[in-house]
Design a protein around this motif. Structure first.
Motif, PDB file in Angstrom:
ATOM      1  N   ARG A 132      12.272  -8.779  69.298  1.00  0.00           N
ATOM      2  CA  ARG A 132      12.259 -10.061  68.609  1.00  0.00           C
ATOM      3  C   ARG A 132      10.982 -10.847  68.928  1.00  0.00           C
ATOM      4  N   GLN A 133      10.405 -11.434  67.910  1.00  0.00           N
ATOM      5  CA  GLN A 133       9.215 -12.275  68.054  1.00  0.00           C
ATOM      6  C   GLN A 133       9.600 -13.708  67.686  1.00  0.00           C
ATOM      7  N   THR A 134       8.917 -14.659  68.262  1.00  0.00           N
ATOM      8  CA  THR A 134       9.219 -16.061  68.040  1.00  0.00           C
ATOM      9  C   THR A 134       8.032 -16.749  67.396  1.00  0.00           C
ATOM     10  N   ALA A 135       8.308 -17.592  66.430  1.00  0.00           N
ATOM     11  CA  ALA A 135       7.252 -18.404  65.821  1.00  0.00           C
ATOM     12  C   ALA A 135       6.979 -19.591  66.747  1.00  0.00           C
ATOM     13  N   PRO A 136       5.706 -19.859  67.049  1.00  0.00           N
ATOM     14  CA  PRO A 136       5.390 -20.939  67.986  1.00  0.00           C
ATOM     15  C   PRO A 136       5.513 -22.312  67.330  1.00  0.00           C
ATOM     16  N   LEU A 137       6.422 -23.112  67.839  1.00  0.00           N
ATOM     17  CA  LEU A 137       6.589 -24.476  67.358  1.00  0.00           C
ATOM     18  C   LEU A 137       6.023 -25.439  68.393  1.00  0.00           C
ATOM     19  N   PRO A 138       5.095 -26.300  67.995  1.00  0.00           N
ATOM     20  CA  PRO A 138       4.541 -27.259  68.949  1.00  0.00           C
ATOM     21  C   PRO A 138       5.484 -28.446  69.139  1.00  0.00           C
ATOM     22  N   TRP A 139       5.382 -29.089  70.289  1.00  0.00           N
ATOM     23  CA  TRP A 139       6.107 -30.316  70.586  1.00  0.00           C
ATOM     24  C   TRP A 139       5.083 -31.425  70.679  1.00  0.00           C
ATOM     25  N   VAL A 140       5.206 -32.429  69.848  1.00  0.00           N
ATOM     26  CA  VAL A 140       4.239 -33.523  69.787  1.00  0.00           C
ATOM     27  C   VAL A 140       4.663 -34.609  70.764  1.00  0.00           C
ATOM     28  N   ASP A 141       3.768 -34.969  71.698  1.00  0.00           N
ATOM     29  CA  ASP A 141       4.036 -36.029  72.664  1.00  0.00           C
ATOM     30  C   ASP A 141       3.409 -37.356  72.244  1.00  0.00           C
ATOM     31  N   THR A 142       2.310 -37.317  71.509  1.00  0.00           N
ATOM     32  CA  THR A 142       1.661 -38.533  71.022  1.00  0.00           C
ATOM     33  C   THR A 142       2.178 -38.811  69.624  1.00  0.00           C
ATOM     34  N   GLY A 143       3.040 -39.811  69.499  1.00  0.00           N
ATOM     35  CA  GLY A 143       3.569 -40.175  68.193  1.00  0.00           C
ATOM     36  C   GLY A 143       4.911 -39.530  67.916  1.00  0.00           C
ATOM     37  N   THR A 144       5.335 -39.689  66.668  1.00  0.00           N
ATOM     38  CA  THR A 144       6.601 -39.123  66.229  1.00  0.00           C
ATOM     39  C   THR A 144       6.345 -38.055  65.175  1.00  0.00           C
ATOM     40  N   VAL A 145       7.264 -37.105  65.091  1.00  0.00           N
ATOM     41  CA  VAL A 145       7.124 -36.013  64.129  1.00  0.00           C
ATOM     42  C   VAL A 145       7.869 -36.388  62.859  1.00  0.00           C
ATOM     43  N   ASN A 146       7.171 -36.308  61.746  1.00  0.00           N
ATOM     44  CA  ASN A 146       7.765 -36.595  60.451  1.00  0.00           C
ATOM     45  C   ASN A 146       8.436 -35.332  59.898  1.00  0.00           C
ATOM     46  N   ASN A 147       7.681 -34.238  59.807  1.00  0.00           N
ATOM     47  CA  ASN A 147       8.182 -32.961  59.294  1.00  0.00           C
ATOM     48  C   ASN A 147       7.606 -31.822  60.119  1.00  0.00           C
ATOM     49  N   ARG A 148       8.408 -30.755  60.253  1.00  0.00           N
ATOM     50  CA  ARG A 148       7.942 -29.525  60.908  1.00  0.00           C
ATOM     51  C   ARG A 148       8.198 -28.383  59.934  1.00  0.00           C
ATOM     52  N   TYR A 149       7.154 -27.620  59.670  1.00  0.00           N
ATOM     53  CA  TYR A 149       7.264 -26.501  58.742  1.00  0.00           C
ATOM     54  C   TYR A 149       6.854 -25.215  59.442  1.00  0.00           C
ATOM     55  N   VAL A 150       7.499 -24.112  59.048  1.00  0.00           N
ATOM     56  CA  VAL A 150       7.132 -22.781  59.523  1.00  0.00           C
ATOM     57  C   VAL A 150       7.045 -21.887  58.291  1.00  0.00           C
ATOM     58  N   THR A 151       5.916 -21.183  58.166  1.00  0.00           N
ATOM     59  CA  THR A 151       5.787 -20.205  57.091  1.00  0.00           C
ATOM     60  C   THR A 151       5.596 -18.835  57.710  1.00  0.00           C
ATOM     61  N   LEU A 152       6.236 -17.842  57.115  1.00  0.00           N
ATOM     62  CA  LEU A 152       6.117 -16.462  57.565  1.00  0.00           C
ATOM     63  C   LEU A 152       5.470 -15.664  56.452  1.00  0.00           C
ATOM     64  N   GLU A 153       4.440 -14.910  56.810  1.00  0.00           N
ATOM     65  CA  GLU A 153       3.683 -14.144  55.825  1.00  0.00           C
ATOM     66  C   GLU A 153       3.635 -12.698  56.291  1.00  0.00           C
ATOM     67  N   ASN A 154       3.995 -11.787  55.410  1.00  0.00           N
ATOM     68  CA  ASN A 154       4.027 -10.371  55.760  1.00  0.00           C
ATOM     69  C   ASN A 154       2.864  -9.668  55.067  1.00  0.00           C
ATOM     70  N   ALA A 155       1.918  -9.175  55.857  1.00  0.00           N
ATOM     71  CA  ALA A 155       0.798  -8.409  55.317  1.00  0.00           C
ATOM     72  C   ALA A 155       0.850  -6.970  55.826  1.00  0.00           C
ATOM     73  N   GLY A 156       1.968  -6.600  56.418  1.00  0.00           N
ATOM     74  CA  GLY A 156       2.126  -5.246  56.954  1.00  0.00           C
ATOM     75  C   GLY A 156       3.155  -4.470  56.165  1.00  0.00           C
ATOM     76  N   ARG A 157       3.594  -3.363  56.735  1.00  0.00           N
ATOM     77  CA  ARG A 157       4.545  -2.507  56.013  1.00  0.00           C
ATOM     78  C   ARG A 157       5.986  -2.754  56.462  1.00  0.00           C
ATOM     79  N   ASP A 158       6.170  -3.446  57.585  1.00  0.00           N
ATOM     80  CA  ASP A 158       7.516  -3.689  58.097  1.00  0.00           C
ATOM     81  C   ASP A 158       8.135  -4.914  57.427  1.00  0.00           C
ATOM     82  N   GLU A 159       9.437  -4.950  57.437  1.00  0.00           N
ATOM     83  CA  GLU A 159      10.174  -6.072  56.857  1.00  0.00           C
ATOM     84  C   GLU A 159      10.331  -7.170  57.907  1.00  0.00           C
TER      85      GLU A 159
END
Length: 176
Positions: A132-159
C-alpha cells in the motif's frame, strides 16, 4: 463631514475617527497596533504513478489578507524531508523532524511581509515499493485550510485502487 472633504475617495473607508478642536492648544498621542493577517490555504496533492516511480507534487496556495506574514509553516510526511520545495521570496528554509510523529515541520522565513497570493510547490520522486502507498497530505499550520484536493494519475500499466479515504469524497468533472 468636514474631514471627508480632505480625503480621497479610496481613503474615506479607512478613516475611523475625525477630531475637531476649537482652541489651538491641543496635543495627542497615537498608538499603532499591527493588524492580524487572515490566511486561507488550498492544498492540491497530485500523485502520478509511472512504470518505475511515484511522482508527488503538492501545491499550497495561500491567500494572505488584511496584513502581511513573514513566516509560513506547514507539516509534511517524514518521507518528504528531502523533497524539493519551491517557494518564491524565501530567505531561509528549515525542515525539522517532529519527535514521535511521522511528520517534519517546514518553516519558510520570507524576505518581506507578504500579502496576496503566495504559492509553495513541493516535488518528490520515489521508487515504487510493494504494498500500500499513501498520498502525501500536508498539514497547514499558518492559516486555515479552505479545501484539500488529491488527484491520482496513472501513467503505468498497473491499476490504481483507492483503499479507504476517511473524510474525503470523490469529485467528478461536473463539480464546482
Amino acid at each position: 463631514d468636514r474631514v471627508t472633504g480632505w480625503l480621497n475617495a479610496e481613503q474615506r473607508p479607512l478613516a475611523r475617527l475625525g477630531l475637531i478642536y476649537s482652541r489651538n492648544t491641543y496635543s495627542g498621542k497615537i498608538q499603532l497596533s499591527p493588524r492580524q493577517p487572515r490566511v486561507v490555504c488550498n492544498t492540491i496533492t497530485n500523485v502520478r504513478v509511472t512504470y518505475r516511480d511515484i511522482q508527488e507534487t503538492i501545491l499550497l496556495d495561500y491567500n494572505i489578507m488584511e496584513a502581511g506574514v513573514r513566516q509560513i509553516q506547514f507539516r509534511l510526511p517524514d518521507w518528504l524531508a528531502d523533497a524539493n520545495i519551491l517557494a518564491p521570496r524565501t530567505r531561509q528554509q528549515t525542515v525539522t523532524p517532529l519527535d514521535g510523529e511521522p511528520f517534519v515541520r517546514v518553516r519558510l522565513d520570507l524576505q518581506d511581509a507578504i500579502t496576496g497570493q503566495y504559492r509553495v510547490v513541493i516535488e518528490n520522486d520515489r521508487a515504487i515499493a510493494p504494498g500500500r502507498q499513501t498520498a502525501p497530505l500536508p498539514w497547514v499550520d499558518t492559516g486555515t485550510v479552505n479545501n484539500r484536493y488529491v488527484t491520482l494519475e496513472n501513467a503505468g500499466r498497473d491499476e490504481i485502487v483507492i483503499d479507504g479515504t476517511p473524510g474525503m469524497e470523490a469529485v467528478d468533472r461536473q463539480s464546482r
